[in-house]
Scaffold this active site. Sequence first.
Site, short mmCIF file in Angstrom:
data_model
loop_
_atom_site.label_atom_id
_atom_site.label_comp_id
_atom_site.label_asym_id
_atom_site.label_seq_id
_atom_site.Cartn_x
_atom_site.Cartn_y
_atom_site.Cartn_z
N GLY A 1 0.22 -5.23 10.33
CA GLY A 1 1.47 -4.72 9.78
C GLY A 1 1.31 -3.23 9.52
O GLY A 1 0.29 -2.80 8.99
N ALA B 1 -1.48 0.40 6.76
CA ALA B 1 -1.61 -0.73 7.68
C ALA B 1 -2.47 -1.81 7.05
O ALA B 1 -3.30 -1.55 6.18
CB ALA B 1 -2.22 -0.28 9.01
N ASP B 2 -2.27 -3.02 7.52
CA ASP B 2 -3.12 -4.14 7.11
C ASP B 2 -3.26 -5.09 8.29
O ASP B 2 -2.26 -5.43 8.95
CB ASP B 2 -2.52 -4.88 5.91
CG ASP B 2 -3.56 -5.72 5.19
OD1 ASP B 2 -4.13 -5.23 4.20
OD2 ASP B 2 -3.82 -6.86 5.62
N THR B 3 -4.49 -5.50 8.56
CA THR B 3 -4.79 -6.39 9.68
C THR B 3 -5.39 -7.68 9.17
O THR B 3 -6.31 -7.67 8.35
CB THR B 3 -5.77 -5.74 10.67
OG1 THR B 3 -5.21 -4.52 11.18
CG2 THR B 3 -6.08 -6.68 11.84
N LYS C 1 0.83 -1.21 0.00
CA LYS C 1 0.00 0.00 0.00
C LYS C 1 0.87 1.26 0.00
O LYS C 1 0.56 2.24 -0.69
CB LYS C 1 -0.92 0.01 1.22
CG LYS C 1 -1.98 -1.08 1.21
CD LYS C 1 -2.79 -1.05 2.51
CE LYS C 1 -3.81 -2.17 2.55
NZ LYS C 1 -4.57 -2.18 3.83
#
Length: 204
Positions: free
Chosen positions: A116, A73-75, A56
Amino acid sequence: MFEKIKITLASGSPRRQQLMRDLGLDISVETPKGGKEVFPDSLPWDRIPEFLAQNKADGFHRPLAPDEILVTADTLVFVKDPSTGGMSALGKPRDRDDAVRMLHLLSGNTHYVLTGVVLKSGSGSARSFTDATAVTFKTLGEDEISYYIDNYKPYDKAGAYGIQEWIGHIGISSINGSYFNVMGLPLHRLYGELRNLERELSLK
């Protein structure tokens, strides 16, 4: 604090936007344009969220100002797959049946929520990290799963649940790690990394 830098959050998540504002940050928000959340099959499971967050950041649609910090961010939710014994990633459910499937996997088990985060400045400085939280659900009844999905429609949430919603109140028996990480941002870690990056930028 953070008066000498501009912070831009690249996320369409209203929860992430509110969490950052809860830190007292004056942020601007830009929703990422395009980009698929895909990763190599060979990538270890605990590196996937940070890999996606980096994608991203790398794909952000415009150049950053020298004093600007981009936050991506990525969850993802990870649970042991009973058929393979390995860890299976649970993203956002496709539909009601997929949400039911995910909550059945989480019911009576401990799963891991990994977020992250990537911080990238226009001057070239960067930070990235992953935060993990272990969450244990009691055994959920069919009526509880149906009630939650039909009333809260958790189709925009990794693992098909929001810890801050009804299912979290009645279903979670223990948590080990950051509560806010499960919501989508590990605030304590993010705040510290932003402070470190701000100091680094001030020395340039």
